[in-house]
Design an enzyme around this catalytic site. Structure first.
Site, PDB file in Angstrom:
ATOM      1  N   ASN A 146      33.879  57.663  36.619  1.00 32.51           N
ATOM      2  CA  ASN A 146      32.810  58.119  35.991  1.00 32.51           C
ATOM      3  C   ASN A 146      31.336  57.789  35.487  1.00 32.51           C
ATOM      4  OD1 ASN A 146      34.840  60.189  34.348  1.00 32.51           O
ATOM      5  ND2 ASN A 146      35.818  58.051  34.672  1.00 32.51           N
ATOM      6  N   HIS A 206      23.394  36.323  42.893  1.00 34.99           N
ATOM      7  CA  HIS A 206      22.189  35.413  43.515  1.00 34.99           C
ATOM      8  C   HIS A 206      22.856  33.839  43.638  1.00 34.99           C
ATOM      9  CE1 HIS A 206      19.070  37.978  44.504  1.00 34.99           C
ATOM     10  NE2 HIS A 206      19.952  39.538  43.793  1.00 34.99           N
ATOM     11  N   ALA A 258      38.815  48.209  28.253  1.00 34.01           N
ATOM     12  CA  ALA A 258      37.555  47.822  28.382  1.00 34.01           C
ATOM     13  C   ALA A 258      36.584  46.296  27.578  1.00 34.01           C
ATOM     14  CB  ALA A 258      37.119  48.860  27.489  1.00 34.01           C
ATOM     15  N   LYS A 263      38.630  37.201  37.609  1.00 32.28           N
ATOM     16  CA  LYS A 263      39.566  35.984  39.065  1.00 32.28           C
ATOM     17  C   LYS A 263      40.905  37.031  39.029  1.00 32.28           C
ATOM     18  CE  LYS A 263      39.089  31.316  36.766  1.00 32.28           C
ATOM     19  NZ  LYS A 263      39.420  29.811  36.727  1.00 32.28           N
TER      20      LYS A 263
END
Length: 195
Positions: A75, A105, A159, A165
């Site tokens: 979406n 990073h 959500a 993990k």
């Protein structure tokens, strides 16, 4: 198409035609879309995107690094980055504003390869670990999936969760970090709380 205005129908036709030149196998690519390294991205039939998606493939070895199985639906405003490998299985549903990345990073594992915080973040070495999202997974709105994660088949991630993990198959996971709270019982055909 009964719920669409004439302008919306024309927009969808435009997207379908233009999308054919971006990903031939796609069902519908909604524009605008930000593609970086498109030749390193492989989509399968039935691929669908919302608007504002950002797909970035920066391969370490000049090979395809981002793979989408059949009937993947992304979406609006999904952002996926791949350096090593991001594999998304078939029949996966991605809600809006999801972030998936196989790289970061710097390294922060508490070992001899850790990044020094005095180095500017965008100057730290890029570290990549493959991400695999198996078939029939559903990721809810604002989910983040971090490097090195495997999400098992049929799993649902709620959500705003951060998947740092790996998650087993057939569970519902929520939170930051995401943890399984329910699992599907194939004998009773019901989702049951994990004790």
């Amino acid at each position: 198409m009964n719920n669409y205005s004439i302008a919306q129908v024309l927009y969808l036709i435009y997207c379908k035609l233009r999308g054919f030149f971006v990903f031939k196998e796609a069902r519908l690519v909604r524009f605008p879309i930000d593609l970086r390294g498109a030749k390193y991205i492989k989509v399968s039939k039935g691929f669908t995107t919302g608007v504002g998606c950002r797909l970035e493939a920066y391969p370490m070895n000049r090979e395809q690094t981002m793979f989408f199985g059949e009937n993947v639906q992304m979406n609006d405003y999904v952002h996926i980055t791949a350096m090593k490998s991001v594999i998304i299985g078939s029949n996966v549903l991605l809600a809006s504003k999801i972030y998936i990345s196989d790289c970061s990073h710097g390294s922060y594992n508490g070992d001899e390869f850790d990044s020094n915080p005095n180095i500017i973040p965008n100057k730290r070495a890029l570290i990549a670990k493959p991400v695999i999202i198996n078939d029939n997974v559903w990721l809810g709105e604002f989910v983040s999936v971090l490097p090195g994660v495997v999400i098992g088949k049929g799993t649902i991630v709620g959500a705003n969760s951060v998947v740092s993990k790996s998650l087993p198959p057939y569970v519902i996971a929520v939170g930051s970090p995401a943890k399984p709270i329910k699992e599907f019982n194939f004998e009773t055909q019901k989702w049951v709380k994990i004790q």
